[in-house]
Design a protein around this motif. Structure first.
Motif, PDB file in Angstrom:
ATOM      1  N   ARG A   7       5.342  19.531  -5.142  1.00 12.44           N
ATOM      2  CA  ARG A   7       4.101  18.798  -4.830  1.00 12.44           C
ATOM      3  C   ARG A   7       3.880  17.672  -5.842  1.00 12.44           C
ATOM      4  NH1 ARG A   7      -1.600  19.458  -5.804  1.00 12.44           N
ATOM      5  NH2 ARG A   7      -2.760  18.703  -4.004  1.00 12.44           N
ATOM      6  N   CYS A   8       4.124  17.959  -7.115  1.00 10.99           N
ATOM      7  CA  CYS A   8       3.958  16.930  -8.144  1.00 10.99           C
ATOM      8  C   CYS A   8       4.934  15.778  -7.932  1.00 10.99           C
ATOM      9  CB  CYS A   8       4.168  17.531  -9.532  1.00 10.99           C
ATOM     10  SG  CYS A   8       2.859  18.652 -10.035  1.00 10.99           S
ATOM     11  N   ARG A   9       6.170  16.099  -7.545  1.00  9.77           N
ATOM     12  CA  ARG A   9       7.151  15.055  -7.296  1.00  9.77           C
ATOM     13  C   ARG A   9       6.757  14.190  -6.102  1.00  9.77           C
ATOM     14  NH1 ARG A   9      12.701  18.360  -7.759  1.00  9.77           N
ATOM     15  NH2 ARG A   9      11.429  19.702  -6.511  1.00  9.77           N
ATOM     16  N   LEU A  10       6.205  14.795  -5.053  1.00  8.18           N
ATOM     17  CA  LEU A  10       5.764  14.036  -3.879  1.00  8.18           C
ATOM     18  C   LEU A  10       4.597  13.107  -4.231  1.00  8.18           C
ATOM     19  CD1 LEU A  10       5.993  16.749  -1.070  1.00  8.18           C
ATOM     20  CD2 LEU A  10       7.363  14.671  -1.264  1.00  8.18           C
ATOM     21  N   ILE A  11       3.664  13.622  -5.039  1.00 10.32           N
ATOM     22  CA  ILE A  11       2.516  12.797  -5.462  1.00 10.32           C
ATOM     23  C   ILE A  11       3.004  11.620  -6.289  1.00 10.32           C
ATOM     24  CG2 ILE A  11       0.449  12.776  -6.914  1.00 10.32           C
ATOM     25  CD1 ILE A  11      -0.026  15.693  -5.997  1.00 10.32           C
ATOM     26  N   LEU A  12       3.930  11.880  -7.217  1.00 13.25           N
ATOM     27  CA  LEU A  12       4.473  10.824  -8.057  1.00 13.25           C
ATOM     28  C   LEU A  12       5.234   9.789  -7.229  1.00 13.25           C
ATOM     29  CD1 LEU A  12       4.713   9.929 -11.000  1.00 13.25           C
ATOM     30  CD2 LEU A  12       6.824  11.232 -11.140  1.00 13.25           C
ATOM     31  N   LYS A  13       5.996  10.244  -6.256  1.00 12.04           N
ATOM     32  CA  LYS A  13       6.745   9.339  -5.380  1.00 12.04           C
ATOM     33  C   LYS A  13       5.801   8.457  -4.578  1.00 12.04           C
ATOM     34  CE  LYS A  13      10.167   9.265  -1.696  1.00 12.04           C
ATOM     35  NZ  LYS A  13      10.906  10.047  -0.708  1.00 12.04           N
ATOM     36  N   LYS A  14       4.717   9.043  -4.040  1.00  6.18           N
ATOM     37  CA  LYS A  14       3.734   8.278  -3.264  1.00  6.18           C
ATOM     38  C   LYS A  14       3.037   7.242  -4.142  1.00  6.18           C
ATOM     39  CE  LYS A  14       1.480   7.603   0.572  1.00  6.18           C
ATOM     40  NZ  LYS A  14       2.138   6.978   1.703  1.00  6.18           N
ATOM     41  N   ALA A  15       2.711   7.631  -5.375  1.00  9.08           N
ATOM     42  CA  ALA A  15       2.060   6.694  -6.299  1.00  9.08           C
ATOM     43  C   ALA A  15       2.976   5.519  -6.611  1.00  9.08           C
ATOM     44  CB  ALA A  15       1.664   7.406  -7.588  1.00  9.08           C
ATOM     45  N   MET A  16       4.270   5.787  -6.799  1.00  8.11           N
ATOM     46  CA  MET A  16       5.217   4.706  -7.068  1.00  8.11           C
ATOM     47  C   MET A  16       5.382   3.799  -5.859  1.00  8.11           C
ATOM     48  SD  MET A  16       8.094   6.683  -9.297  1.00  8.11           S
ATOM     49  CE  MET A  16       9.119   5.250  -9.521  1.00  8.11           C
ATOM     50  N   GLU A  17       5.368   4.354  -4.657  1.00  3.78           N
ATOM     51  CA  GLU A  17       5.463   3.537  -3.443  1.00  3.78           C
ATOM     52  C   GLU A  17       4.257   2.627  -3.303  1.00  3.78           C
ATOM     53  OE1 GLU A  17       5.987   6.260  -0.233  1.00  3.78           O
ATOM     54  OE2 GLU A  17       8.093   6.669  -0.705  1.00  3.78           O
ATOM     55  N   LEU A  18       3.058   3.160  -3.601  1.00  2.00           N
ATOM     56  CA  LEU A  18       1.847   2.334  -3.533  1.00  2.00           C
ATOM     57  C   LEU A  18       1.889   1.223  -4.567  1.00  2.00           C
ATOM     58  CD1 LEU A  18      -0.870   5.093  -2.975  1.00  2.00           C
ATOM     59  CD2 LEU A  18      -0.172   3.332  -1.354  1.00  2.00           C
ATOM     60  N   GLU A  19       2.400   1.528  -5.762  1.00  3.80           N
ATOM     61  CA  GLU A  19       2.513   0.522  -6.809  1.00  3.80           C
ATOM     62  C   GLU A  19       3.488  -0.573  -6.390  1.00  3.80           C
ATOM     63  OE1 GLU A  19       1.923  -1.477 -10.309  1.00  3.80           O
ATOM     64  OE2 GLU A  19       0.819   0.289  -9.644  1.00  3.80           O
ATOM     65  N   MET A  20       4.625  -0.191  -5.829  1.00  4.40           N
ATOM     66  CA  MET A  20       5.633  -1.161  -5.415  1.00  4.40           C
ATOM     67  C   MET A  20       5.176  -1.962  -4.200  1.00  4.40           C
ATOM     68  SD  MET A  20       7.948  -1.079  -7.591  1.00  4.40           S
ATOM     69  CE  MET A  20       9.192  -2.074  -6.808  1.00  4.40           C
ATOM     70  N   ALA A  21       4.280  -1.406  -3.391  1.00  2.00           N
ATOM     71  CA  ALA A  21       3.804  -2.116  -2.199  1.00  2.00           C
ATOM     72  C   ALA A  21       3.035  -3.376  -2.574  1.00  2.00           C
ATOM     73  CB  ALA A  21       2.936  -1.194  -1.346  1.00  2.00           C
ATOM     74  N   GLN A  22       2.466  -3.410  -3.793  1.00  2.00           N
ATOM     75  CA  GLN A  22       1.701  -4.580  -4.213  1.00  2.00           C
ATOM     76  C   GLN A  22       2.605  -5.714  -4.673  1.00  2.00           C
ATOM     77  OE1 GLN A  22      -0.989  -3.206  -7.191  1.00  2.00           O
ATOM     78  NE2 GLN A  22      -2.178  -1.955  -5.805  1.00  2.00           N
ATOM     79  N   HIS A  23       3.884  -5.430  -4.934  1.00  2.00           N
ATOM     80  CA  HIS A  23       4.806  -6.440  -5.421  1.00  2.00           C
ATOM     81  C   HIS A  23       5.574  -7.066  -4.264  1.00  2.00           C
ATOM     82  CE1 HIS A  23       4.005  -5.387  -9.526  1.00  2.00           C
ATOM     83  NE2 HIS A  23       4.352  -4.133  -9.317  1.00  2.00           N
ATOM     84  N   HIS A  24       5.839  -8.351  -4.417  1.00  2.00           N
ATOM     85  CA  HIS A  24       6.655  -9.065  -3.434  1.00  2.00           C
ATOM     86  C   HIS A  24       8.100  -8.598  -3.565  1.00  2.00           C
ATOM     87  CE1 HIS A  24       8.589 -12.408  -1.339  1.00  2.00           C
ATOM     88  NE2 HIS A  24       7.410 -12.621  -0.777  1.00  2.00           N
ATOM     89  N   GLU A  25       8.834  -8.646  -2.467  1.00  2.00           N
ATOM     90  CA  GLU A  25      10.241  -8.208  -2.477  1.00  2.00           C
ATOM     91  C   GLU A  25      11.088  -9.004  -3.459  1.00  2.00           C
ATOM     92  OE1 GLU A  25      11.859 -11.045   1.149  1.00  2.00           O
ATOM     93  OE2 GLU A  25      11.552  -8.922   1.545  1.00  2.00           O
ATOM     94  N   ALA A  26      10.672 -10.231  -3.778  1.00  2.00           N
ATOM     95  CA  ALA A  26      11.431 -11.071  -4.704  1.00  2.00           C
ATOM     96  C   ALA A  26      11.482 -10.477  -6.105  1.00  2.00           C
ATOM     97  CB  ALA A  26      10.817 -12.466  -4.760  1.00  2.00           C
ATOM     98  N   ARG A  27      10.502  -9.632  -6.446  1.00  2.00           N
ATOM     99  CA  ARG A  27      10.462  -9.052  -7.788  1.00  2.00           C
ATOM    100  C   ARG A  27      11.459  -7.921  -7.965  1.00  2.00           C
ATOM    101  NH1 ARG A  27       4.438  -8.574 -10.085  1.00  2.00           N
ATOM    102  NH2 ARG A  27       5.671  -8.233 -11.943  1.00  2.00           N
ATOM    103  N   VAL A  28      11.983  -7.395  -6.879  1.00  2.00           N
ATOM    104  CA  VAL A  28      12.918  -6.273  -6.985  1.00  2.00           C
ATOM    105  C   VAL A  28      14.275  -6.586  -6.345  1.00  2.00           C
ATOM    106  CG1 VAL A  28      11.139  -4.502  -7.157  1.00  2.00           C
ATOM    107  CG2 VAL A  28      11.908  -5.231  -4.915  1.00  2.00           C
TER     108      VAL A  28
END
Length: 200
Positions: A7-28
């Motif tokens: 459960r902790c890993r899923l929460i952490l994964k979701k938080a990272m996805e939300l963080e990355m969603a704010q960045h443009h694809e050019a940054r990664v």
């Protein structure tokens, strides 16, 4: 967060996805330096047409920052017309290659230049036709998406103070270009990896 907890890993994964969603694809996206970059214009420099000339005119700095590597390129502009910006982008492209995409802030001087015979539409048409470069405008006050170039402009001003370079003294555009090049070099002069004290 427990590493063995699913459960902790899923929460952490979701938080990272939300963080990355704010960045443009050019940054990664892995790409050469300055393939995707941000640009802004810094004001407040005085120029003269040649050494010993009494006539003075404003000089501007076009600050270009790589989205992926944070490398910086600072170029002198003799004016704010579209052709001046195009020439600076061409000088940048000779050294680093033509960028694919350049991001500008909605509140930046690159758009708010109606009184300086410059429009973003003109720039976009010129650079796309001649260089294949796309200009993208971010939303207003979007510092998280274009904050890097704004930070570099602040660093440029602080470096001018540290180097005791008086912006009120009028020098030629070539002298400003040399000065901006030195400052960009010092900004980027960072070690790739920090060693330990034992690695003398």
């Amino acid at each position: 967060v427990r590493k063995d907890c699913t459960r902790c890993r899923l929460i952490l994964k979701k938080a990272m996805e939300l963080e990355m969603a704010q960045h443009h694809e050019a940054r990664v996206t892995i790409a050469p330096p300055f393939y995707n970059c941000m640009a802004d214009i810094a004001y407040g420099f005085k120029g003269r047409p040649y050494l010993g000339a009494r006539k003075q005119f404003p000089i501007y700095a076009l600050v270009i920052v790589c989205v992926l590597t944070s490398a910086s390129s600072i170029l002198a502009l003799e004016g704010l017309q579209t052709q001046n910006v195009i020439q600076a982008l061409e000088r940048h492209s000779i050294q680093y290659g033509v960028p694919n995409r350049i991001f500008v802030d909605n509140g930046t001087q690159l758009i708010a230049l109606q009184n300086a015979e410059f429009t973003l539409r003109d720039l976009n048409m010129h650079v796309y036709d001649s260089m294949g470069l796309q200009v993208e405008v971010s939303s207003a006050k979007s510092h998280e998406s274009r904050g890097r170039v704004e930070a570099k402009v602040k660093i440029l001003r602080s470096m001018l103070q540290k180097l005791a370079i008086n912006t009120e003294t009028a020098v030629t555009a070539l002298e400003w270009e040399t000065c901006f090049g030195k400052i960009a070099n010092q900004i980027d002069d960072l070690p790739m990896a920090k060693g330990k004290t034992s690695n003398v």
